[in-house]
Design a protein around this motif. Structure first.
Motif, short mmCIF file in Angstrom:
data_model
loop_
_atom_site.label_atom_id
_atom_site.label_comp_id
_atom_site.label_asym_id
_atom_site.label_seq_id
_atom_site.Cartn_x
_atom_site.Cartn_y
_atom_site.Cartn_z
N SER A 75 0.87 -1.18 0.00
CA SER A 75 0.00 0.00 0.00
C SER A 75 0.90 1.22 0.00
N VAL A 76 0.80 2.04 -1.07
CA VAL A 76 1.77 3.13 -1.22
C VAL A 76 1.09 4.43 -1.63
N LYS A 77 1.80 5.55 -1.35
CA LYS A 77 1.42 6.87 -1.86
C LYS A 77 2.48 7.28 -2.88
N PRO A 78 2.07 7.81 -4.03
CA PRO A 78 3.04 8.11 -5.10
C PRO A 78 4.18 9.00 -4.64
N ALA A 79 3.90 10.01 -3.82
CA ALA A 79 4.94 10.96 -3.41
C ALA A 79 5.99 10.31 -2.53
N GLU A 80 5.66 9.16 -1.95
CA GLU A 80 6.57 8.54 -0.99
C GLU A 80 7.20 7.27 -1.53
N MET A 81 7.05 7.03 -2.84
CA MET A 81 7.61 5.81 -3.42
C MET A 81 9.13 5.76 -3.29
N ASP A 82 9.77 6.93 -3.33
CA ASP A 82 11.24 6.97 -3.29
C ASP A 82 11.79 7.04 -1.87
N ASN A 83 10.90 7.08 -0.89
CA ASN A 83 11.37 7.10 0.49
C ASN A 83 12.00 5.77 0.86
N PHE A 84 12.88 5.81 1.84
CA PHE A 84 13.52 4.58 2.30
C PHE A 84 12.62 3.81 3.25
N GLU A 85 11.60 4.47 3.74
CA GLU A 85 10.68 3.80 4.65
C GLU A 85 9.92 2.71 3.91
N GLU A 86 9.81 1.55 4.51
CA GLU A 86 9.12 0.43 3.85
C GLU A 86 7.61 0.61 4.00
N PRO A 87 6.88 0.58 2.89
CA PRO A 87 5.42 0.75 2.98
C PRO A 87 4.77 -0.47 3.61
N PRO A 88 3.58 -0.32 4.15
CA PRO A 88 2.89 -1.49 4.71
C PRO A 88 2.49 -2.44 3.57
N PHE A 89 2.48 -3.71 3.86
CA PHE A 89 2.11 -4.69 2.84
C PHE A 89 1.51 -5.92 3.50
N GLU A 90 0.86 -6.71 2.66
CA GLU A 90 0.31 -7.99 3.11
C GLU A 90 0.85 -9.08 2.19
N VAL A 91 1.07 -10.25 2.76
CA VAL A 91 1.68 -11.35 2.02
C VAL A 91 0.62 -12.40 1.69
N SER A 92 0.64 -12.86 0.45
CA SER A 92 -0.30 -13.90 0.02
C SER A 92 0.14 -15.27 0.51
N GLU A 93 -0.71 -16.25 0.31
CA GLU A 93 -0.31 -17.64 0.52
C GLU A 93 0.64 -18.05 -0.59
N LYS A 94 1.36 -19.13 -0.38
CA LYS A 94 2.30 -19.62 -1.39
C LYS A 94 1.55 -20.16 -2.61
N PHE A 95 2.20 -20.01 -3.76
CA PHE A 95 1.59 -20.50 -5.00
C PHE A 95 2.65 -21.11 -5.90
N THR A 96 2.41 -22.35 -6.33
CA THR A 96 3.30 -23.03 -7.27
C THR A 96 2.52 -23.34 -8.54
N PRO A 97 2.78 -22.64 -9.62
CA PRO A 97 1.97 -22.83 -10.84
C PRO A 97 1.89 -24.27 -11.32
N TYR A 98 3.00 -24.99 -11.28
CA TYR A 98 3.03 -26.35 -11.82
C TYR A 98 2.05 -27.28 -11.13
N SER A 99 1.88 -27.08 -9.84
CA SER A 99 1.01 -27.98 -9.08
C SER A 99 -0.36 -27.39 -8.78
N GLN A 100 -0.57 -26.10 -9.08
CA GLN A 100 -1.83 -25.47 -8.67
C GLN A 100 -2.65 -24.87 -9.80
N THR A 101 -2.05 -24.56 -10.94
CA THR A 101 -2.87 -23.99 -12.01
C THR A 101 -3.92 -25.00 -12.46
#
Length: 263
Positions: A75-101
């Motif tokens: 989740s980001v704001k355009p003006a702060e994309m170049d900041n060194f501060e890490e934006p908040p984020f959420e991580v998905s579950e794992k996905f392996t295309p070969y076994s899950q598509t």
């Protein structure tokens, strides 16, 4: 600052024939999303940078189909994309295309029923990935010997199914001569624990020996029988009626002649 931005929820992978879409919620307001694809051995790839959408086609970032990936939705704001501060984020579950598509529907190219043999020829689904010459890879090109196909077939208007398995692109099975059969084809990957069966092709039916009774059933038989009886009855009754009318006319003429002679 970043600390006030909502993070993505309900992150899901949707993948058919290796075309993979990442989806999440909520719709952003006053901020944007950027997707990062993290592989176990590959470099981080950024997709859908500063998007206001809640889905992203990440197919190109998953070319190593046997690798396992996670997606970070930032989740980001355009003006702060170049900041060194890490934006908040959420991580998905794992996905392996070969076994899950999910494997899509095979395409039936041709079929025929001659005597006691039913022949079905079909085509692999294509993937978004291409060979160096620009032609699209099929799922067979990727799965190789892990992929097989099943033909499910049954007598028309019957519920008893039979099946045959092949690793080629055609079936030849024995059937009852003169009987119509319906069928469909489905990909199978026996080595998988989940999503072993692909999507079913459309159901098709042969038309060998099909007649009007096969199409419309006993109703037509009854109608035809009634018509036949009516025709036979008419053929028998009409001559009798005509004969009686002729005799009556003749008798009337005789009586009229006798009356005239008497006068």
């Amino acid at each position: 600052g970043y600390e006030d931005l909502p993070t993505a929820v309900n992150i899901t992978w949707s993948s058919i024939n290796f075309k993979t879409i990442l989806q999440w919620q909520p719709k952003p307001s006053g901020y944007f999303y950027t997707v990062e694809i993290h592989g176990q051995t590959s470099d981080v790839k950024r997709k859908c940078i500063l998007t206001s959408e809640t889905e992203c086609d990440v197919t190109d970032a998953l070319r190593n189909v046997k690798e396992t990936y996670t997606a970070h939705i930032l989740s980001v704001k355009p003006a702060e994309m170049d900041n060194f501060e890490e934006p908040p984020f959420e991580v998905s579950e794992k996905f392996t295309p070969y076994s899950q598509t999910v494997i899509g529907k095979p395409e039936i190219k041709d079929y025929s029923q001659k005597g006691s043999k039913l022949n079905v020829v079909f085509k692999d689904p294509l993937t978004p990935y291409v060979f160096p010459n620009g032609s699209f890879m099929s799922i067979q090109d990727i799965f190789q010997h892990d992929l097989e196909y099943k033909l499910y077939y049954w007598k028309d208007q019957s519920s008893g199914k039979k099946d045959e398995t092949t690793k080629s692109h055609n079936f030849e099975v024995s059937v009852d001569s003169g009987k119509n059969y319906c069928f469909y084809v489905q990909a199978v990957i026996p080595s998988r624990r989940e999503n072993r069966n692909g999507q079913e092709s459309r159901v098709l039916c042969t038309s060998v020996g099909r007649n009007i009774l096969d199409e419309y059933g006993t109703e037509v038989f009854i109608i035809l029988a009634v018509i036949a009886v009516a025709v036979i009855t008419l053929a028998v009754v009409l001559p009798v009626v005509l004969c009686k009318c002729k005799k009556a006319k003749k008798a009337r003429a005789v009586r009229e002649k006798e009356l005239l002679n008497g006068v």
